[in-house]
Design an enzyme around this catalytic site. Structure first.
Site, PDB file in Angstrom:
ATOM      1  CG  HIS A 124      -2.172  -0.799   1.033  1.00  0.00           C
ATOM      2  ND1 HIS A 124      -3.160  -0.425   0.140  1.00  0.00           N
ATOM      3  CD2 HIS A 124      -2.593  -1.960   1.610  1.00  0.00           C
ATOM      4  CE1 HIS A 124      -4.141  -1.311   0.183  1.00  0.00           C
ATOM      5  NE2 HIS A 124      -3.818  -2.255   1.060  1.00  0.00           N
TER       6      HIS A 124
ATOM      7  CE1 TYR B 282       4.742 -19.141 -21.502  1.00  0.00           C
ATOM      8  CE2 TYR B 282       3.246 -19.712 -19.716  1.00  0.00           C
ATOM      9  CZ  TYR B 282       4.280 -18.934 -20.218  1.00  0.00           C
ATOM     10  OH  TYR B 282       4.835 -17.958 -19.442  1.00  0.00           O
TER      11      TYR B 282
ATOM     12  CG  LEU C 274       6.301  -0.182  -2.178  1.00  0.00           C
ATOM     13  CD1 LEU C 274       6.599  -1.583  -2.717  1.00  0.00           C
ATOM     14  CD2 LEU C 274       7.525   0.715  -2.388  1.00  0.00           C
TER      15      LEU C 274
END
Length: 459
Positions: free
Chosen positions: A254, A369, A256
């Site tokens: 949070h 993939y 950051l």
């Protein structure tokens, strides 16, 4: 921590338990001969004593009148009467030399009884298998000393301990069974709380941080109760530590976001002023990557913190409907096919948001993939729901990586993962979500090409 001054209670319980058990068995087995001996030497009951006196008086009178009367039939009738229960009683007259003078047929039991009375030196009774013999009563007649013995030929009930005394193999078997029962009760008393401790430890190891030993075990006053209290204290510390760690990750994520938001705002202002360059484009790209990483970290933290949320019984198709629609659209955009085989009748207790996120992460990897096709199937049994997701892609080169791909930030050194640009958090979120459902997830290569992910969830 203060050292307890209490004695070793487990040792005392084991010592007393096995000592009392063995002592009880020895006492019971050893008491049988004593009971039998006491019964063999039981005093003569009054009614039998009176019967002997009455017959002795009659015999004495007859012998006084006629010493040769022993051999006639009238004398024999004197020694054959019926008791108060109308059962026949026969009496044997024995002279001072120990010879039975009124009968030529003497049972082995009578001979044994005569030897027993010689040792006891007093009148008594003894119950043989098929006869009750009592006496002797000594009297004088015609200048000679005689003894009289009585015999009830009918079978009489015998005390219970005679049965065990005569059936030694059965008695030994019952003693072994009783010993096993007592030792089993002691083992159950000690083993039950240990099983409770083991189950709690297994649950804690499986990720159930709320698992604790019950009060019945912690309230015990022995070492097992102390161990249960120590376990609960350890579990509390582990739960607090793990939750603190998860909250720390959540809080950091949070925090950051605040400088990241400012960075993105500064980039937007720079672009608005026409300061666009390759460097600003790179900064913007990395800011977006950082935003996605923080979002996944927050999701992983949220899943682990709410792992024991209440679950609801829902249809699997209903839970995954939006995920399957999105996956089908994504596959079609890439020219690939998504084959879905899930029965509408399948339902299970679930946290729908967590399960949908788990399946979504696996499906998106499979679509990314796959060469041409991805299959998702669901099968139900009495105890579990099995969801299988297969793709026809390259698989994972290193078999050891199949067990580690669900760890946070783990990325195997294969093209399948390196090209994704991810951080190894998607499958970690999936693993956390499956753990929240007390399920299992297994990845395995399909030969020659492809990867299969199997998810097992309890019903």
């Amino acid at each position: 921590m203060a050292v307890s001054k209490l004695p070793n209670r487990i040792f005392i319980k084991l010592l007393l338990g096995f000592w009392l058990c063995s002592s009880l068995i020895i006492a019971i087995v050893g008491l049988l001969p004593l009971l039998q001996q006491n019964h063999d030497r039981a005093p003569l009951p009054p009614h039998l004593a009176k019967m002997l006196v009455r017959i002795a008086e009659r015999v004495s009178i007859r012998l006084e009148d006629d010493p040769q009367a022993i051999n006639n039939s009238r004398f024999k009738r004197l020694t054959h009467i019926r008791d108060r229960n109308d059962k026949p009683v026969r009496f044997y007259i024995v002279d001072h030399q120990g010879r039975v003078i009124n009968s030529h047929k003497v049972s082995r039991g009578l001979r044994r009884f005569m030897l027993m009375t010689d040792e006891a030196e007093r009148p008594m009774t003894h119950q043989f298998k098929r006869e009750l013999i009592f006496g002797p009563y000594k009297f004088n007649a015609a200048g000679e000393q005689y003894s009289i013995y009585g015999r009830l030929a009918d079978h009489h009930p015998r005390p219970w301990f005679f049965f065990f005394a005569e059936n030694k193999l059965l008695t030994l078997s019952l003693a072994i069974m009783l010993s096993g029962l007592l030792c089993g009760l002691l083992a159950w008393h000690l083993g039950k709380p240990l099983r409770t401790l083991r189950l709690s430890a297994d649950a804690l190891a499986a990720g159930d941080l709320t698992s604790r030993v019950d009060k019945a075990t912690t309230n015990r006053k022995d070492e097992i109760g102390q161990l249960a209290l120590a376990f609960n204290g350890m579990a509390n510390s582990v739960e607090n530590m793990v939750k603190s760690q998860q909250r720390l990750i959540s809080d950091i994520s949070h925090e950051l976001r605040t400088p990241l938001t400012r960075l993105q705002l500064a980039l937007a202002l720079a672009r608005k002023k026409g300061q666009e360059s390759a460097e600003t484009q790179r900064i913007g790209y990395e800011a977006e990557q950082l935003e996605q990483m923080i979002a996944e970290l927050l999701e992983l933290s949220r899943v682990k913190l709410n792992i024991h949320d209440t679950k609801h019984q829902l249809s699997l198709n209903e839970t995954l409907s939006q995920v399957l629609d999105d996956a089908d659209f994504e596959a079609s955009q890439q020219g690939k096919a998504l084959v879905i085989d899930i029965d509408d009748a399948i339902s299970l207790p679930t946290n729908p948001r967590l399960l949908a996120r788990a399946i979504e992460n696996v499906l998106r990897n499979a679509i990314r993939y796959a060469e041409q096709q991805v299959d998702i199937t669901a099968q139900a049994s009495d105890t579990e729901i099995t969801i299988i997701i297969c793709d026809d892609g390259p698989g994972i080169e290193n078999e050891q990586d199949l067990h580690a791909i669900f760890d946070p930030f783990y990325r195997p050194q294969t093209a399948r993962e390196r090209e994704s640009g991810g951080w190894g958090l998607g499958l970690a979120i999936t693993m956390a979500a499956i753990d929240a459902h007390q399920g299992q997830i297994i990845a395995e290569n399909i030969h020659p090409d492809g990867l299969r992910v199997t998810i097992k969830l309890p019903c």
